[in-house]
Design a protein around this motif. Structure first.
Motif, PDB file in Angstrom:
ATOM      1  N   PRO A  40       0.804  -1.231   0.000  1.00 32.90           N
ATOM      2  CA  PRO A  40       0.000   0.000   0.000  1.00 32.90           C
ATOM      3  C   PRO A  40       0.836   1.279   0.000  1.00 32.90           C
ATOM      4  O   PRO A  40       0.387   2.305   0.512  1.00 32.90           O
ATOM      5  CB  PRO A  40      -0.762  -0.136   1.309  1.00 32.90           C
ATOM      6  CG  PRO A  40       0.230  -0.770   2.233  1.00 32.90           C
ATOM      7  CD  PRO A  40       1.043  -1.709   1.380  1.00 32.90           C
ATOM      8  N   TRP A  41       2.043   1.243  -0.532  1.00 35.71           N
ATOM      9  CA  TRP A  41       2.899   2.428  -0.574  1.00 35.71           C
ATOM     10  C   TRP A  41       3.032   2.939  -2.007  1.00 35.71           C
ATOM     11  O   TRP A  41       3.977   3.652  -2.328  1.00 35.71           O
ATOM     12  CB  TRP A  41       4.289   2.084  -0.025  1.00 35.71           C
ATOM     13  CG  TRP A  41       4.252   1.299   1.235  1.00 35.71           C
ATOM     14  CD1 TRP A  41       4.398  -0.053   1.377  1.00 35.71           C
ATOM     15  CD2 TRP A  41       4.023   1.797   2.561  1.00 35.71           C
ATOM     16  NE1 TRP A  41       4.288  -0.427   2.687  1.00 35.71           N
ATOM     17  CE2 TRP A  41       4.057   0.696   3.444  1.00 35.71           C
ATOM     18  CE3 TRP A  41       3.804   3.069   3.083  1.00 35.71           C
ATOM     19  CZ2 TRP A  41       3.870   0.822   4.818  1.00 35.71           C
ATOM     20  CZ3 TRP A  41       3.612   3.197   4.451  1.00 35.71           C
ATOM     21  CH2 TRP A  41       3.647   2.087   5.294  1.00 35.71           C
ATOM     22  N   SER A 103      -1.868   5.491   3.204  1.00 31.37           N
ATOM     23  CA  SER A 103      -1.496   4.223   3.842  1.00 31.37           C
ATOM     24  C   SER A 103      -1.780   4.192   5.342  1.00 31.37           C
ATOM     25  O   SER A 103      -1.397   3.228   6.017  1.00 31.37           O
ATOM     26  CB  SER A 103      -0.009   3.940   3.606  1.00 31.37           C
ATOM     27  OG  SER A 103       0.782   5.028   4.057  1.00 31.37           O
ATOM     28  N   HIS A 106      -3.618   0.941   6.603  1.00 28.72           N
ATOM     29  CA  HIS A 106      -2.828  -0.291   6.671  1.00 28.72           C
ATOM     30  C   HIS A 106      -1.762  -0.216   7.770  1.00 28.72           C
ATOM     31  O   HIS A 106      -1.369  -1.249   8.314  1.00 28.72           O
ATOM     32  CB  HIS A 106      -2.172  -0.565   5.325  1.00 28.72           C
ATOM     33  CG  HIS A 106      -3.139  -1.046   4.287  1.00 28.72           C
ATOM     34  ND1 HIS A 106      -3.687  -2.318   4.316  1.00 28.72           N
ATOM     35  CD2 HIS A 106      -3.689  -0.435   3.210  1.00 28.72           C
ATOM     36  CE1 HIS A 106      -4.497  -2.475   3.296  1.00 28.72           C
ATOM     37  NE2 HIS A 106      -4.521  -1.344   2.603  1.00 28.72           N
TER      38      HIS A 106
END
Length: 260
Positions: A40-41, A103, A106
């Motif tokens: 998720p980056w 992010s 997450h």
């Protein structure tokens, strides 16, 4: 009535002094192909290409100084909008949208809980060598919770045929905790054998090996099992090795994420 009036009369104006303006409002759904290897980056760029078909490309000129995107949102549900761009091309123009994934979800829902689970599994290596039931039970429970969290999270992740960054994180955690359990299994045989011998014939066992003082024999057996045994050596090596592996993985993981 003016006798000079004619219904077929025309009035001409110079085009250079009378610009024409045409406004067209259109709404379209444009698919964008995202690369999710860094999820998720990840950062994405979505480009919408508009072509003017009823004007020859050579006759179409885009004024780059006055042409721009008039409205650009600062954030979306899952992304922060970095830039909205306008670029004139032959026969039309392109509108680009640069996105950076948010992010925070997450970090708090995935990375922090899984880091705590990995830390808990690593902590079982510091329990006494003769506490195999506690070490084995805690590490196995931690692994099962970790796998359950991964299964639940995987159902909500975007589908891709390749491993994403978050998948690499989960795979490392599963392999790491599995290796911790393997270390505990490697140290269980002598511990369980010693415990069975003490339960079966405690007095005879101590008298046979250390003389007539059962209490002294028990303490000596416990010290040898906890300090100088092969199982204790394995645990000491595992504590150092797993600590180094954890540090290297976390360091390289976020270095790769930040660079790519």
């Amino acid at each position: 009535m003016n006798n000079n009036y004619s219904p077929t009369a025309y009035v001409s104006y110079k085009g250079s002094q009378n610009p024409l303006s045409f406004t067209l409002r259109a709404q379209a759904t444009i698919p964008c192909e995202f690369q999710l290897r860094q999820y998720p980056w990840d950062e994405q760029e979505c480009i919408a290409s508009v072509k003017i078909l009823n004007v020859p490309p050579a006759s179409l000129k885009i004024n780059k100084t006055s042409s721009s995107v008039t409205f650009c949102p600062s954030s979306l549900v899952e992304y922060d909008v970095k830039e909205c761009g306008f670029h004139g091309v032959r026969g039309g123009f392109n509108v680009s949208l640069s996105l950076a994934r948010r992010s925070e979800f997450h970090i708090f829902a995935t990375y922090i809980p899984t880091s705590l689970l990995v830390g808990l599994g690593y902590g079982t290596l510091f329990l006494p060598v003769d506490s195999f039931p506690e070490r084995g039970g805690m590490s196995l429970t931690t692994l099962l919770v970790f796998i359950s969290l991964y299964t639940e999270m995987a159902s909500s992740l975007p589908k891709a045929s390749y491993l994403k960054s978050i998948d690499v994180w989960f795979v490392f955690g599963i392999v790491y905790l599995s290796l911790v359990i393997t270390v505990h299994l490697a140290t269980c045989k002598s511990v369980m054998t010693s415990q069975r011998e003490r339960k079966a014939t405690p007095i005879a066992f101590f008298v046979r090996r250390w003389g007539n003082d059962p209490e002294f024999g028990f303490e000596k057996d416990k010290r040898s099992l906890s300090a100088g045994s092969k199982e204790a050596t394995i645990l000491r090596i595992a504590r150092v090795s797993f600590g180094i592996i954890t540090f290297l993985f976390v360091f390289l993981y976020f270095v790769v994420v930040s660079v790519t």
